[in-house]
Design a protein around this motif. Sequence first.
Motif, PDB file in Angstrom:
ATOM      1  N   GLY A 537       0.837  -1.203   0.000  1.00 31.83           N
ATOM      2  CA  GLY A 537       0.000   0.000   0.000  1.00 31.83           C
ATOM      3  C   GLY A 537       0.868   1.247   0.000  1.00 31.83           C
ATOM      4  O   GLY A 537       2.052   1.197   0.387  1.00 31.83           O
ATOM      5  N   ILE A 538       0.309   2.353  -0.470  1.00 32.59           N
ATOM      6  CA  ILE A 538       1.050   3.629  -0.523  1.00 32.59           C
ATOM      7  C   ILE A 538       0.121   4.745  -0.061  1.00 32.59           C
ATOM      8  O   ILE A 538      -1.021   4.835  -0.506  1.00 32.59           O
ATOM      9  CB  ILE A 538       1.548   3.902  -1.963  1.00 32.59           C
ATOM     10  CG1 ILE A 538       2.561   2.818  -2.375  1.00 32.59           C
ATOM     11  CG2 ILE A 538       2.157   5.307  -2.081  1.00 32.59           C
ATOM     12  CD1 ILE A 538       2.998   2.887  -3.830  1.00 32.59           C
ATOM     13  N   GLN A 539       0.614   5.587   0.830  1.00 33.23           N
ATOM     14  CA  GLN A 539      -0.200   6.702   1.320  1.00 33.23           C
ATOM     15  C   GLN A 539      -0.208   7.846   0.321  1.00 33.23           C
ATOM     16  O   GLN A 539       0.815   8.111  -0.322  1.00 33.23           O
ATOM     17  CB  GLN A 539       0.396   7.244   2.628  1.00 33.23           C
ATOM     18  CG  GLN A 539       0.271   6.328   3.818  1.00 33.23           C
ATOM     19  CD  GLN A 539       1.053   6.904   4.980  1.00 33.23           C
ATOM     20  OE1 GLN A 539       2.272   6.848   4.997  1.00 33.23           O
ATOM     21  NE2 GLN A 539       0.355   7.468   5.943  1.00 33.23           N
ATOM     22  N   TRP A 540      -1.343   8.546   0.208  1.00 31.83           N
ATOM     23  CA  TRP A 540      -1.272   9.807  -0.527  1.00 31.83           C
ATOM     24  C   TRP A 540      -0.760  10.871   0.426  1.00 31.83           C
ATOM     25  O   TRP A 540      -0.970  10.716   1.617  1.00 31.83           O
ATOM     26  CB  TRP A 540      -2.612  10.173  -1.182  1.00 31.83           C
ATOM     27  CG  TRP A 540      -3.828  10.525  -0.364  1.00 31.83           C
ATOM     28  CD1 TRP A 540      -4.951   9.754  -0.185  1.00 31.83           C
ATOM     29  CD2 TRP A 540      -4.109  11.763   0.323  1.00 31.83           C
ATOM     30  NE1 TRP A 540      -5.886  10.408   0.583  1.00 31.83           N
ATOM     31  CE2 TRP A 540      -5.396  11.655   0.913  1.00 31.83           C
ATOM     32  CE3 TRP A 540      -3.401  12.957   0.519  1.00 31.83           C
ATOM     33  CZ2 TRP A 540      -5.989  12.677   1.676  1.00 31.83           C
ATOM     34  CZ3 TRP A 540      -3.990  13.970   1.280  1.00 31.83           C
ATOM     35  CH2 TRP A 540      -5.266  13.817   1.847  1.00 31.83           C
ATOM     36  N   PRO A 541      -0.023  11.866  -0.026  1.00 31.18           N
ATOM     37  CA  PRO A 541       0.321  12.106  -1.421  1.00 31.18           C
ATOM     38  C   PRO A 541       1.532  11.272  -1.860  1.00 31.18           C
ATOM     39  O   PRO A 541       2.413  10.978  -1.057  1.00 31.18           O
ATOM     40  CB  PRO A 541       0.697  13.595  -1.410  1.00 31.18           C
ATOM     41  CG  PRO A 541       1.245  13.836  -0.033  1.00 31.18           C
ATOM     42  CD  PRO A 541       0.480  12.910   0.876  1.00 31.18           C
ATOM     43  N   TRP A 542       1.532  10.929  -3.143  1.00 25.09           N
ATOM     44  CA  TRP A 542       2.727  10.348  -3.761  1.00 25.09           C
ATOM     45  C   TRP A 542       2.740  10.777  -5.228  1.00 25.09           C
ATOM     46  O   TRP A 542       2.451  10.017  -6.142  1.00 25.09           O
ATOM     47  CB  TRP A 542       2.768   8.818  -3.606  1.00 25.09           C
ATOM     48  CG  TRP A 542       4.094   8.265  -4.071  1.00 25.09           C
ATOM     49  CD1 TRP A 542       4.307   7.436  -5.128  1.00 25.09           C
ATOM     50  CD2 TRP A 542       5.392   8.528  -3.505  1.00 25.09           C
ATOM     51  NE1 TRP A 542       5.664   7.175  -5.260  1.00 25.09           N
ATOM     52  CE2 TRP A 542       6.346   7.832  -4.274  1.00 25.09           C
ATOM     53  CE3 TRP A 542       5.847   9.307  -2.437  1.00 25.09           C
ATOM     54  CZ2 TRP A 542       7.704   7.888  -3.995  1.00 25.09           C
ATOM     55  CZ3 TRP A 542       7.204   9.353  -2.164  1.00 25.09           C
ATOM     56  CH2 TRP A 542       8.118   8.641  -2.930  1.00 25.09           C
ATOM     57  N   PRO A 543       3.050  12.064  -5.453  1.00 25.05           N
ATOM     58  CA  PRO A 543       3.030  12.589  -6.819  1.00 25.05           C
ATOM     59  C   PRO A 543       4.164  12.016  -7.660  1.00 25.05           C
ATOM     60  O   PRO A 543       5.164  11.565  -7.099  1.00 25.05           O
ATOM     61  CB  PRO A 543       3.206  14.103  -6.622  1.00 25.05           C
ATOM     62  CG  PRO A 543       3.789  14.271  -5.272  1.00 25.05           C
ATOM     63  CD  PRO A 543       3.403  13.083  -4.449  1.00 25.05           C
ATOM     64  N   ASP A 544       4.010  12.026  -8.965  1.00 20.17           N
ATOM     65  CA  ASP A 544       5.030  11.344  -9.785  1.00 20.17           C
ATOM     66  C   ASP A 544       6.391  12.014  -9.686  1.00 20.17           C
ATOM     67  O   ASP A 544       7.398  11.351  -9.782  1.00 20.17           O
ATOM     68  CB  ASP A 544       4.576  11.114 -11.236  1.00 20.17           C
ATOM     69  CG  ASP A 544       4.040  12.360 -11.919  1.00 20.17           C
ATOM     70  OD1 ASP A 544       4.173  13.454 -11.337  1.00 20.17           O
ATOM     71  OD2 ASP A 544       3.501  12.219 -13.030  1.00 20.17           O
ATOM     72  N   HIS A 545       6.431  13.328  -9.418  1.00 17.88           N
ATOM     73  CA  HIS A 545       7.759  13.940  -9.280  1.00 17.88           C
ATOM     74  C   HIS A 545       8.429  13.586  -7.961  1.00 17.88           C
ATOM     75  O   HIS A 545       9.593  13.857  -7.740  1.00 17.88           O
ATOM     76  CB  HIS A 545       7.695  15.459  -9.469  1.00 17.88           C
ATOM     77  CG  HIS A 545       6.677  16.123  -8.599  1.00 17.88           C
ATOM     78  ND1 HIS A 545       6.881  16.383  -7.283  1.00 17.88           N
ATOM     79  CD2 HIS A 545       5.415  16.544  -8.877  1.00 17.88           C
ATOM     80  CE1 HIS A 545       5.808  16.956  -6.767  1.00 17.88           C
ATOM     81  NE2 HIS A 545       4.895  17.061  -7.708  1.00 17.88           N
ATOM     82  N   ALA A 546       7.645  12.927  -7.026  1.00 14.98           N
ATOM     83  CA  ALA A 546       8.262  12.520  -5.762  1.00 14.98           C
ATOM     84  C   ALA A 546       9.118  11.276  -5.951  1.00 14.98           C
ATOM     85  O   ALA A 546       9.997  10.984  -5.159  1.00 14.98           O
ATOM     86  CB  ALA A 546       7.188  12.234  -4.715  1.00 14.98           C
ATOM     87  N   ALA A 547       8.832  10.547  -7.013  1.00 15.35           N
ATOM     88  CA  ALA A 547       9.590   9.331  -7.255  1.00 15.35           C
ATOM     89  C   ALA A 547      11.012   9.715  -7.649  1.00 15.35           C
ATOM     90  O   ALA A 547      11.225  10.544  -8.513  1.00 15.35           O
ATOM     91  CB  ALA A 547       8.923   8.542  -8.366  1.00 15.35           C
ATOM     92  N   SER A 548      11.954   9.098  -6.993  1.00 15.41           N
ATOM     93  CA  SER A 548      13.345   9.466  -7.261  1.00 15.41           C
ATOM     94  C   SER A 548      13.748   9.012  -8.665  1.00 15.41           C
ATOM     95  O   SER A 548      13.533   7.863  -9.028  1.00 15.41           O
ATOM     96  CB  SER A 548      14.233   8.809  -6.208  1.00 15.41           C
ATOM     97  OG  SER A 548      15.503   8.628  -6.738  1.00 15.41           O
ATOM     98  N   PRO A 549      14.347   9.924  -9.459  1.00 16.09           N
ATOM     99  CA  PRO A 549      14.694   9.549 -10.837  1.00 16.09           C
ATOM    100  C   PRO A 549      15.841   8.553 -10.912  1.00 16.09           C
ATOM    101  O   PRO A 549      16.013   7.881 -11.907  1.00 16.09           O
ATOM    102  CB  PRO A 549      15.087  10.886 -11.468  1.00 16.09           C
ATOM    103  CG  PRO A 549      15.445  11.777 -10.327  1.00 16.09           C
ATOM    104  CD  PRO A 549      14.722  11.281  -9.111  1.00 16.09           C
ATOM    105  N   ASP A 550      16.649   8.444  -9.830  1.00 17.50           N
ATOM    106  CA  ASP A 550      17.817   7.583  -9.983  1.00 17.50           C
ATOM    107  C   ASP A 550      17.627   6.147  -9.509  1.00 17.50           C
ATOM    108  O   ASP A 550      18.563   5.393  -9.459  1.00 17.50           O
ATOM    109  CB  ASP A 550      19.064   8.197  -9.319  1.00 17.50           C
ATOM    110  CG  ASP A 550      18.723   9.182  -8.247  1.00 17.50           C
ATOM    111  OD1 ASP A 550      18.741  10.370  -8.583  1.00 17.50           O
ATOM    112  OD2 ASP A 550      18.396   8.754  -7.115  1.00 17.50           O
ATOM    113  N   THR A 551      16.422   5.766  -9.151  1.00  9.47           N
ATOM    114  CA  THR A 551      16.231   4.352  -8.831  1.00  9.47           C
ATOM    115  C   THR A 551      15.253   3.751  -9.836  1.00  9.47           C
ATOM    116  O   THR A 551      14.359   4.425 -10.318  1.00  9.47           O
ATOM    117  CB  THR A 551      15.648   4.165  -7.412  1.00  9.47           C
ATOM    118  OG1 THR A 551      14.602   5.078  -7.272  1.00  9.47           O
ATOM    119  CG2 THR A 551      16.650   4.336  -6.334  1.00  9.47           C
TER     120      THR A 551
END
Length: 712
Positions: A537-551
């Motif tokens: 499960g994942i809590q909101w917020p989790w916007p796409d820019h929060a995802a780290s680009p280097d993993t």
Amino acid sequence: MMPQRFETDSTTTLVCGFCSTGCGLTAHMRDGEAIHLTPAAQYPVNLGMACPKGWESLAPLAASDRMSTPLVRDRSGQLTPVSWSKAAAQFASVFKGIQARWGTESIACLSTGQMTTEEMALLGCLFRFGMRGTHYDSNTRQCMATSHVAYKQSFGFDAPPFCYSDFEQSDVLVFVGSNVCVAHPILWQRVLRNEKAPLIIVVDPRKTETAMNATMHLPILPKSDLVLLYGTARALLARDAVDSGFIRDHTAGFDQFAAFAQSFTEEMVLKHTGLERADFEQFINAIASGKRVSFWWTMGVNQGHESTRTAQALINLALLTGNIGKPGTGANSITGQCNAMGSRLFANATSLLGGRDFADAAHRDKVAGILGLPAAAIPEKKGFAYDQIIDGIHDGSIKGLWVVATNSAHSWIQQESALEALKKLEFLVVQDLYSTTETAAFAHLLLPAAGWGEKEGTLINSERRLGLVKQIRRAPGQALSDFRIFQIIAEAWNVGPWRHRWSSPEAAFELLKELSRDLPCDFTGIQSYEMLDACGGIQWPWPDHAASPDTSSPRPAVERRLFEDFNFYHDDGRAQFVFDNPTPPPETPSPEFPFILLTGRGTSAQWHTLTRTSKSDMLRRLSPDSVYVEINPLDASALGIQSGLKVQLASRRATVFATALVTSSVQRGQLFMPMHFRETNQLTLQVVDPHSRQPSYKYCAVQVLRSAIREA
Ligand SMILES: Nc1nc2c(c(=O)[nH]1)N[C@H]1C(S)=C(S)[C@@H](COP(=O)(O)OP(=O)(O)OC[C@H]3O[C@@H](n4cnc5c(=O)[nH]c(N)nc54)[C@H](O)[C@@H]3O)O[C@H]1N2
Ligand SMILES: Nc1nc2c(c(=O)[nH]1)N[C@H]1C(S)=C(S)[C@@H](COP(=O)(O)OP(=O)(O)OC[C@H]3O[C@@H](n4cnc5c(=O)[nH]c(N)nc54)[C@H](O)[C@@H]3O)O[C@H]1N2
Ligand code: SF4
Ligand SMILES: [Mo]
């Protein structure tokens, strides 16, 4: 068809479909069907624990009264099986006929916090945009409307700020109108994991299971919370036990609130609440000296005639003391049903999808663009709340009603009025698992739904965690998922090509992500159902820019709380102090009706109107089998009542019978009845909070007598 990806697994994890805790359950599969459930050891919510309902979740699916075909009631009252195409054609032609005769606003819909978010969003779009139905509400009105309005006004968005580790990191936990031990037992287990030997304070008129396990119990008089909380604010201000820096930098309306609170003197608090001075002082000391204080509330707050201001009085205390945005703190509303949070965001009932505003043209344009609708299809106003829908049926303005996954004939307040309303309808459609519910008895058309475990989609729990439910069983006969039923209705109604965007729950999830973009609840960073599954499960917020680009597989932290930057969602970034003068409840005790009736959850094995939990032998063994009323020993002896005796209870609405349970857990002059039996709401009075329109289920005046006659 079972989804291919789970068919060959020997175990798979899905989120529980009862309460808002959102525990992970592991399904043990044989030949593509679940045969047994156990608590998921790795799931971040429940950490290997589950309550009896979770363990027994398969039993309700196997019940003998499951509906397996659509059913139409004939003139003699008999139910006859019909095909889906006939049922859908009747649905569309009768509702359209009603709209043609009485106007588009003459149909209404009551939905639920117990479907997947994908389903409730599709229903909200179908009913409001496709069928042009104005009046659409759900059982979350009975439950969460107050928290929704309170947060929106105070924080600028409906945003419960906490994560469950806050139970473990707090050194003072204040539970107001919340019986966690019974209603959220796994959250109570999280409290027990707290290693700080915390002070646990329970504010409840009853000495509940939670109060018995707490460090301190404040047995306030019912509905005196507002005076208690304003008096607490005054006392904290007087001691300078407030966080002036936080107030200055992050809040608005403090000066007015501080001036307002001055009239709530200690004398006034003691008079209204019935508390001992020493207890009140100890309460103030605990909050003043606590480093990490958390405030938790549930239905004892949300269900009241001034519930929104009461919830905000708790929020005000967290703001005053700076107890927000830090571990172990917060003004935290614990939700009820498995998807109350999904309903709050995406039901499309009181707010436009994603918590937007129907009245705002830019919001309507945005939604129309995402959903492929003409903007004109989106109404500019919200419709009636639940109580107004019932009143609308009474006054003849509403003639047709569609009830999905709620049992109004049992759970609505002041039941006689609800039953009269249901009888008056020209057309009632009930969509449920069972043909035997109290509401189904009034239906002209019954639609058989697949239940939890027989379909796929997401739920959002109390800490804003999106979790996955999966299909682990086949639905009986022709029963279909609610999602599929809405698709069939959309087609029969011919709502337009926009419906093709809702081709599957996963396609719907992509729409929900887009609808959440750039809002506080943004979860565009959740790439897929598989990602939800993999992360527990994942809590909101989790916007796409929060995802780290280097993993390559960006994962959010397991538990996250809101407002760590102290930035609130109002335009000025500040949280607002909101307050109002307390008022007495509309119906108070009188010589004829001298007792106050409290209602709520009875046991952990019973769920609401019992349609599901009564289907499990195990859960039935853990539950009382008939309605009972708790009465204080002094009142009981004055009336000649002993435990086990049948008593007669009457309010100005009805007379019912119940078995007496003599216990000092209720105070003198008060009674408690569980909501799980239909007698309870025969006694209650339809009173709603003016801001949230949530019913005040926990206060009405009744009399109790020894019964000469036994109930037939
Ligand atoms: N086993 C089980 N668990 C459930 C549910 C269920 O049906 N069964 N339902 C779920 C749902 S939808 C919900 S909303 C939650 C509800 O969870 P809770 O709100 O914790 O449960 P309730 O028993 O309705 O009410 C809580 C307490 O409010 C107290 N109360 C009554 N009047 C007042 C008052 O004026 N002031 C204060 N401070 N307290 C008052 C009551 O005595 C009661 O102990 O539970 C969820 N969990
Ligand atoms: N006196 C009193 N009354 C109360 C309360 C109280 O504290 N006191 N609490 C109030 C609160 S907080 C709540 S939330 C309400 C709950 O009230 P209800 O919503 O009426 O209670 P449930 O028994 O959960 O009803 C849900 C219905 O949906 C059906 N169902 C379950 N899953 C599905 C599904 O996936 N699809 C479909 N189509 N149907 C499904 C079930 O069989 C059941 O008939 O009660 C309220 N009433
Ligand atoms: S606590 Fe709630 S979510 Fe967890 S198993 Fe029990 S009913 Fe399910
Ligand atoms: Mo609820």
